[in-house]
Design an enzyme around this catalytic site. Structure first.
Site, PDB file in Angstrom:
ATOM      1  N   GLU A 123      -3.016  22.966  -8.410  1.00 49.71           N
ATOM      2  CA  GLU A 123      -1.816  23.503  -7.776  1.00 49.71           C
ATOM      3  C   GLU A 123      -1.278  22.586  -6.670  1.00 49.71           C
ATOM      4  O   GLU A 123      -2.048  22.027  -5.885  1.00 49.71           O
ATOM      5  CB  GLU A 123      -2.110  24.888  -7.169  1.00 49.71           C
ATOM      6  CG  GLU A 123      -2.375  25.965  -8.214  1.00 49.71           C
ATOM      7  CD  GLU A 123      -2.694  27.319  -7.610  1.00 49.71           C
ATOM      8  OE1 GLU A 123      -2.218  28.326  -8.161  1.00 49.71           O
ATOM      9  OE2 GLU A 123      -3.428  27.384  -6.603  1.00 49.71           O
TER      10      GLU A 123
ATOM     11  N   SER B  89      10.965  38.614 -19.439  1.00 46.01           N
ATOM     12  CA  SER B  89      11.826  38.226 -20.551  1.00 46.01           C
ATOM     13  C   SER B  89      11.432  39.022 -21.795  1.00 46.01           C
ATOM     14  O   SER B  89      10.838  38.495 -22.731  1.00 46.01           O
ATOM     15  CB  SER B  89      11.695  36.721 -20.790  1.00 46.01           C
ATOM     16  OG  SER B  89      12.880  36.230 -21.375  1.00 46.01           O
TER      17      SER B  89
ATOM     18  N   GLU C 178      -7.367  23.385  -7.895  1.00 46.79           N
ATOM     19  CA  GLU C 178      -7.231  21.927  -7.891  1.00 46.79           C
ATOM     20  C   GLU C 178      -5.950  21.455  -8.588  1.00 46.79           C
ATOM     21  O   GLU C 178      -5.443  20.368  -8.300  1.00 46.79           O
ATOM     22  CB  GLU C 178      -8.467  21.307  -8.577  1.00 46.79           C
ATOM     23  CG  GLU C 178      -8.764  19.912  -8.081  1.00 46.79           C
ATOM     24  CD  GLU C 178      -9.754  19.202  -8.987  1.00 46.79           C
ATOM     25  OE1 GLU C 178      -9.877  17.987  -8.833  1.00 46.79           O
ATOM     26  OE2 GLU C 178     -10.386  19.850  -9.851  1.00 46.79           O
TER      27      GLU C 178
END
Lengths: 175, 175
Positions: free
Chosen positions: A138, A111, A136
């Site tokens: 995710e 972007s 941890e």
């Protein structure tokens, strides 16, 4: 054509991973214009190709938009990290596959109107199954799809992540 | 699979167009994890198709990355603005063409790991030439390309903007 002059550039907020920078310009009319930029360390993304035109996608919970998305594995570059190394690491961590061959196919801005993020895109081949190693924080589920099915998902709006659409297009048009 | 609990969510910086929000999570281990999100109002983008498989691209100076990029016309939604209206407006302002037909073909997230931006993508047909109306801070040059040439530019890395690559893929695969 507008011609403008940068007057001052300042970090407005330094976050953990993101930095918001403001730049003040003087426009030809004499008016001042503030342009905001998110400084981002850059990313890697990997199209994991299995034999017979199959691909590994991950179903991933994205706290920023409070949605689950189908994506290709990807990650933010750590400080000074080589994009290829990042790609190899994220592929193992997020899908549970290791690649013998990792080839860079593109680099693009997500972007560029307000963000410096550039994605280094790889295709991974000769995959072997290892153990998925999630961070941890995710929530990620890998799944195998035929490429044709993934392309249908793009058309139908079931895949709505830009880097994943770009990755699938590159693969599809080079097959 | 990680299961985490949102503890608190707070605006860390409110800019002119962007807002940086921090959300603190408690991870299963008990550790705390800060997730940063850029809140963005959303965007529109338009693939302007001329007769005989030609397309209008714009060459645009992007202050955030200090580069000129080839892109399709696009813009940020103004408060409460309808994406289609935004697409029609940006097409005229940035290319100097008005479209009789504007069809939505996709919506996608540019970088869902940390940003809420969604791009509403349109294809514009039946174009007629009007006057380009740039904002004073914009430096933009429109130019007509055969679609095949634009696709070559993607392959060669001369087009490096995600929404433009996505737009070209959608058009190419539906021609």
């Amino acid at each position: 054509m507008a011609s403008k002059k940068s007057l001052v550039r300042r970090t407005l907020y330094a976050g953990k991973k993101l930095r918001l920078v403001g730049e003040l310009f003087r426009l030809p009319s004499g008016k001042k214009h503030l342009h905001e930029t998110i400084h981002h360390p850059g990313s890697c993304a990997v199209v994991p190709l299995l034999s017979r035109n199959r691909i590994v996608l991950i179903h991933q919970k994205r706290p920023s938009i409070r949605k689950w998305l189908w994506e290709i594995p990807a990650g933010t570059l750590e400080r000074g990290e080589n994009p290829r190394r990042c790609a190899a690491r994220e592929l193992v961590e997020e899908t549970g596959y290791r690649a013998k061959q990792l080839k860079k196919i593109a680099a693009f801005y997500t972007s560029p109107g307000f963000c410096t993020e550039i994605v280094h895109l790889y295709v991974a081949r000769n995959l072997s199954s290892v153990t998925q190693k999630l961070e941890e924080d995710e929530a990620i589920q890998p799944r195998i799809f035929p490429i044709q099915k993934a392309l249908q998902m793009v058309k139908k709006g079931a895949i709505r992540d830009a880097k994943t659409i770009v990755g699938l297009c590159f693969i599809y048009n080079s097959l």
